[in-house]
Design an enzyme around this catalytic site. Structure first.
Site, mmCIF file in Angstrom:
data_model
loop_
_atom_site.group_PDB
_atom_site.id
_atom_site.type_symbol
_atom_site.label_atom_id
_atom_site.label_comp_id
_atom_site.label_asym_id
_atom_site.label_seq_id
_atom_site.Cartn_x
_atom_site.Cartn_y
_atom_site.Cartn_z
ATOM 1 N N ASN A 41 0.835 -1.203 0.000
ATOM 2 C CA ASN A 41 0.000 0.000 0.000
ATOM 3 C C ASN A 41 0.870 1.254 0.000
ATOM 4 O O ASN A 41 1.965 1.285 0.575
ATOM 5 C CB ASN A 41 -1.012 0.004 1.158
ATOM 6 C CG ASN A 41 -0.405 -0.204 2.527
ATOM 7 O OD1 ASN A 41 0.600 -0.882 2.668
ATOM 8 N ND2 ASN A 41 -1.027 0.373 3.545
ATOM 9 N N GLU A 43 0.347 5.310 0.673
ATOM 10 C CA GLU A 43 -0.564 6.365 1.135
ATOM 11 C C GLU A 43 -0.077 7.735 0.692
ATOM 12 O O GLU A 43 0.978 7.876 0.067
ATOM 13 C CB GLU A 43 -0.692 6.275 2.664
ATOM 14 C CG GLU A 43 -1.277 4.930 3.094
ATOM 15 C CD GLU A 43 -1.521 4.815 4.596
ATOM 16 O OE1 GLU A 43 -1.035 5.676 5.372
ATOM 17 O OE2 GLU A 43 -2.217 3.855 4.981
ATOM 18 N N CYS A 52 -4.242 0.611 -2.361
ATOM 19 C CA CYS A 52 -4.119 -0.624 -1.584
ATOM 20 C C CYS A 52 -3.035 -1.517 -2.195
ATOM 21 O O CYS A 52 -2.727 -1.432 -3.390
ATOM 22 C CB CYS A 52 -5.429 -1.396 -1.596
ATOM 23 S SG CYS A 52 -6.778 -0.617 -0.709
ATOM 24 N N GLU A 54 -3.229 -4.623 -2.923
ATOM 25 C CA GLU A 54 -3.734 -5.529 -3.963
ATOM 26 C C GLU A 54 -3.738 -4.847 -5.327
ATOM 27 O O GLU A 54 -3.377 -5.452 -6.338
ATOM 28 C CB GLU A 54 -5.161 -5.989 -3.625
ATOM 29 C CG GLU A 54 -5.253 -6.845 -2.375
ATOM 30 C CD GLU A 54 -5.427 -6.049 -1.081
ATOM 31 O OE1 GLU A 54 -5.029 -4.859 -1.049
ATOM 32 O OE2 GLU A 54 -5.959 -6.608 -0.119
ATOM 33 N N CYS A 91 -10.168 -5.310 0.301
ATOM 34 C CA CYS A 91 -11.332 -4.429 0.447
ATOM 35 C C CYS A 91 -12.248 -4.581 -0.775
ATOM 36 O O CYS A 91 -11.878 -5.191 -1.786
ATOM 37 C CB CYS A 91 -10.887 -2.973 0.603
ATOM 38 S SG CYS A 91 -10.374 -2.191 -0.936
ATOM 39 N N CYS A 94 -10.829 -3.479 -4.134
ATOM 40 C CA CYS A 94 -9.807 -4.390 -4.665
ATOM 41 C C CYS A 94 -10.426 -5.682 -5.176
ATOM 42 O O CYS A 94 -9.943 -6.265 -6.147
ATOM 43 C CB CYS A 94 -8.748 -4.671 -3.604
ATOM 44 S SG CYS A 94 -7.699 -3.223 -3.301
HETATM 45 N N1 THU Z 1 -5.360 -1.414 2.552
HETATM 46 C C1 THU Z 1 -4.826 -2.282 1.652
HETATM 47 O O1 THU Z 1 -3.678 -2.126 1.236
HETATM 48 N N2 THU Z 1 -5.597 -3.313 1.233
HETATM 49 C C2 THU Z 1 -6.896 -3.540 1.615
HETATM 50 O O2 THU Z 1 -7.539 -4.437 1.090
HETATM 51 C C3 THU Z 1 -7.492 -2.694 2.653
HETATM 52 C C4 THU Z 1 -6.700 -1.529 3.095
HETATM 53 C C5 THU Z 1 -4.547 -0.283 3.008
HETATM 54 C C6 THU Z 1 -5.051 1.061 2.581
HETATM 55 C C7 THU Z 1 -4.468 1.960 3.655
HETATM 56 O O3 THU Z 1 -3.166 2.338 3.254
HETATM 57 C C8 THU Z 1 -4.370 1.073 4.872
HETATM 58 O O4 THU Z 1 -4.516 -0.261 4.415
HETATM 59 C C9 THU Z 1 -5.428 1.346 5.925
HETATM 60 O O5 THU Z 1 -6.695 1.331 5.395
#
Ligand code: THU
Length: 131
Positions: A41, A43, A52, A54, A91, A94
């Site tokens: 991920n 940010e 994310c 994925e 999520c 994704c």
């Molecule tokens: N996140 C993912 O990388 N994958 C997911 O399926 C859910 C959330 C990340 C996004 C964000 O950087 C952190 O987790 C918190 O939500």
């Protein structure tokens, strides 16, 4: 068989750029060609721009194989640095992104009790959007 993919997801989560959530996620994809691709991920100070793990792995896979990419398997691992492993399934966004190029994909993740789960993407997302 999925162990190598899980190890790839576990390794790449340490590359996460997640200073805002402190939630580090790694994902790995195996394609029909046998190749594997990893993503973490990423940010941003503009929170909504976060990508994310994925979809980060998906972007790596498509960038390597192009439109013929077929996803066979996906592994996801997550950690909160200093606190240890945390369960994380893909999520909703994704799931929709992965099913497009992997309608037969099997997804490996840990549930919130840290139990390993392997579930077809079609079970994780029923009636996905299609054009
Ligand atoms: N996140 C993912 O990388 N994958 C997911 O399926 C859910 C959330 C990340 C996004 C964000 O950087 C952190 O987790 C918190 O939500």
């Amino acid at each position: 068989m999925a162990q190598d993919l899980i190890e790839l997801a576990q390794a790449v989560l340490h590359k996460a750029y997640a200073p805002y959530s402190g939630f580090h996620v790694g994902a790995a994809i195996r394609s029909a060609s046998g190749q594997t691709y990893a993503g973490c991920n990423v940010e941003n100070a503009s929170y909504g721009l976060a990508i994310c793990a994925e979809r980060s792995a998906l972007a790596a896979a498509v960038s390597a194989e192009g439109a013929t990419l077929r996803i066979l398997e996906v592994a996801v691992r997550a950690e909160r640095p200093g606190l240890g492993a945390h369960g994380a399934s893909p999520c909703g966004a994704c799931r929709q992104a992965l099913i497009e190029l992997g309608p037969e994909a099997l997804v490996h993740y840990l549930d919130l009790q840290l139990r390993p789960v392997s579930r077809p993407i079609t079970e994780l997302l029923v009636d996905s959007f299609r054009l």
